[in-house]
Design a protein around this motif. Sequence first.
Motif, PDB file in Angstrom:
ATOM      1  N   GLY A   1      -1.558 -58.824  -1.541  1.00 41.98           N
ATOM      2  CA  GLY A   1      -1.657 -60.233  -1.173  1.00 41.98           C
ATOM      3  C   GLY A   1      -1.064 -60.408   0.214  1.00 41.98           C
ATOM      4  N   GLY A   2      -0.109 -61.309   0.337  1.00 41.98           N
ATOM      5  CA  GLY A   2       0.512 -61.537   1.647  1.00 41.98           C
ATOM      6  C   GLY A   2       1.645 -60.572   1.962  1.00 41.98           C
ATOM      7  N   LEU A   3       2.004 -59.711   1.019  1.00 40.18           N
ATOM      8  CA  LEU A   3       3.154 -58.820   1.214  1.00 40.18           C
ATOM      9  C   LEU A   3       2.729 -57.512   1.878  1.00 40.18           C
ATOM     10  CD1 LEU A   3       6.229 -58.159   0.357  1.00 40.18           C
ATOM     11  CD2 LEU A   3       5.123 -56.864  -1.474  1.00 40.18           C
ATOM     12  N   LYS A   4       3.356 -57.221   3.014  1.00 42.58           N
ATOM     13  CA  LYS A   4       3.089 -55.933   3.668  1.00 42.58           C
ATOM     14  C   LYS A   4       4.022 -54.894   3.060  1.00 42.58           C
ATOM     15  CE  LYS A   4       1.333 -57.246   8.155  1.00 42.58           C
ATOM     16  NZ  LYS A   4       1.394 -57.083   9.590  1.00 42.58           N
ATOM     17  N   ALA A   5       3.550 -54.197   2.040  1.00 39.57           N
ATOM     18  CA  ALA A   5       4.407 -53.205   1.367  1.00 39.57           C
ATOM     19  C   ALA A   5       4.629 -51.996   2.263  1.00 39.57           C
ATOM     20  CB  ALA A   5       3.792 -52.787   0.038  1.00 39.57           C
ATOM     21  N   LEU A   6       3.587 -51.599   3.018  1.00 41.23           N
ATOM     22  CA  LEU A   6       3.715 -50.523   3.999  1.00 41.23           C
ATOM     23  C   LEU A   6       3.010 -50.969   5.282  1.00 41.23           C
ATOM     24  CD1 LEU A   6       2.913 -47.383   1.784  1.00 41.23           C
ATOM     25  CD2 LEU A   6       5.174 -48.161   2.557  1.00 41.23           C
ATOM     26  N   ASN A   7       3.649 -50.699   6.407  1.00 43.12           N
ATOM     27  CA  ASN A   7       3.122 -51.193   7.675  1.00 43.12           C
ATOM     28  C   ASN A   7       3.176 -50.094   8.737  1.00 43.12           C
ATOM     29  OD1 ASN A   7       2.191 -52.923   9.628  1.00 43.12           O
ATOM     30  ND2 ASN A   7       4.186 -53.906   9.983  1.00 43.12           N
ATOM     31  N   GLY A   8       2.050 -49.387   8.917  1.00 39.59           N
ATOM     32  CA  GLY A   8       1.969 -48.370   9.973  1.00 39.59           C
ATOM     33  C   GLY A   8       2.894 -47.182   9.761  1.00 39.59           C
ATOM     34  N   VAL A   9       2.882 -46.655   8.550  1.00 39.90           N
ATOM     35  CA  VAL A   9       3.784 -45.537   8.210  1.00 39.90           C
ATOM     36  C   VAL A   9       3.184 -44.193   8.629  1.00 39.90           C
ATOM     37  CG1 VAL A   9       4.723 -44.241   6.236  1.00 39.90           C
ATOM     38  CG2 VAL A   9       4.962 -46.733   6.336  1.00 39.90           C
ATOM     39  N   ASN A  10       3.986 -43.405   9.318  1.00 41.80           N
ATOM     40  CA  ASN A  10       3.594 -42.050   9.734  1.00 41.80           C
ATOM     41  C   ASN A  10       4.634 -41.059   9.241  1.00 41.80           C
ATOM     42  OD1 ASN A  10       1.344 -42.505  11.817  1.00 41.80           O
ATOM     43  ND2 ASN A  10       2.962 -43.886  12.507  1.00 41.80           N
ATOM     44  N   PHE A  11       4.179 -39.975   8.646  1.00 42.40           N
ATOM     45  CA  PHE A  11       5.111 -38.875   8.371  1.00 42.40           C
ATOM     46  C   PHE A  11       4.321 -37.607   8.114  1.00 42.40           C
ATOM     47  CE2 PHE A  11       4.252 -40.654   4.183  1.00 42.40           C
ATOM     48  CZ  PHE A  11       4.098 -39.534   3.380  1.00 42.40           C
ATOM     49  N   GLU A  12       5.021 -36.479   8.214  1.00 39.64           N
ATOM     50  CA  GLU A  12       4.363 -35.215   7.888  1.00 39.64           C
ATOM     51  C   GLU A  12       5.281 -34.356   7.048  1.00 39.64           C
ATOM     52  OE1 GLU A  12       3.394 -33.878  11.860  1.00 39.64           O
ATOM     53  OE2 GLU A  12       5.209 -32.647  11.933  1.00 39.64           O
ATOM     54  N   LEU A  13       4.632 -33.585   6.169  1.00 33.60           N
ATOM     55  CA  LEU A  13       5.332 -32.663   5.275  1.00 33.60           C
ATOM     56  C   LEU A  13       4.981 -31.252   5.713  1.00 33.60           C
ATOM     57  CD1 LEU A  13       6.852 -32.037   2.538  1.00 33.60           C
ATOM     58  CD2 LEU A  13       4.590 -32.151   1.445  1.00 33.60           C
TER      59      LEU A  13
END
Length: 257
Positions: A17-29
Amino acid sequence: MTEGVVLSVNDLSVNFGGLKALNGVNFELRKGEVLGLIGPNGAGKTTVFNALCGIVTPDSGSLSLNGKEIKWPKPYKLAKLKIARTLQGVGLFPDLTVYDNVMIGASKFAESGLMRAAFGTNHKDEKRLKERAQAALERVYVGAVADRRADTLAYPDTKRVSIARALVAEPEILLLDEPAGGLGPQDIEWLNSLINNLKSRTSIIIVEHHMDVVMSVCDRIYVLNFGEIIASGTPAEVRDNEAVIQAYLGTKSKAKS
Ligand SMILES: Nc1ncnc2c1ncn2[C@@H]1O[C@H](COP(=O)(O)OP(=O)(O)O)[C@@H](O)[C@H]1O
Ligand SMILES: [Mg+2]
């Protein structure tokens, strides 16, 4: 691709909905490492796992495995991609035996066709699956309770069974969501050594609130706060990072979920 990167997430965003739970997340394993994903309750850690496992659909972002960009996986594709997870809490079926709970992980493995590749046998060969499930249970020292209903086990044993269910598919990437949650010091010590032993064959992402576990098992850590990565680095770097202290360590009592 950076050499040795098994999983790479780029610009992942998830909205509810209106909640940005994740916003432009970057990571590497990286191959063979234990990567910590930490942050306060509600930061978006489980949502990262849900996106990787096809439980939620990302609004944007891409995923690469071993340097190759792939579609965000559907849950039934995970075994083939050699990804397995444990759920926050326990997530066993209470009415089923321990053994059948683990077989759920093993049957996914069989459906992927890998069973046939591994053993040169019919993938419906239940005996092989049973042996595999038993071996997974023994690996986490709960082989003796295989025939019991899951809801008769002590809590620490249910956590072990949930790990066995993930291990039975022999994942190359293992996602652990709060494996130490609710465990006492002895079980936590055992968990630390299990994770250290698994590293040689599995790359691991661990979400965990117990900072002693995070600090002792993780090679690198990413810190999420309000759906964004606010810091990354070695355990020592992250522990001393001012933004992290403010966001998470400084409010540790509130951060428990
Ligand atoms: N399926 C969902 N529907 C709506 N909101 C959700 C859903 N899953 C998570 N959220 C919300 O997204 C945010 C991140 O949740 P979550 O990833 O579970 O956080 P964490 O695991 O870091 O505690 C929270 O505000 C949570 O309430
Ligand atoms: Mg969570």
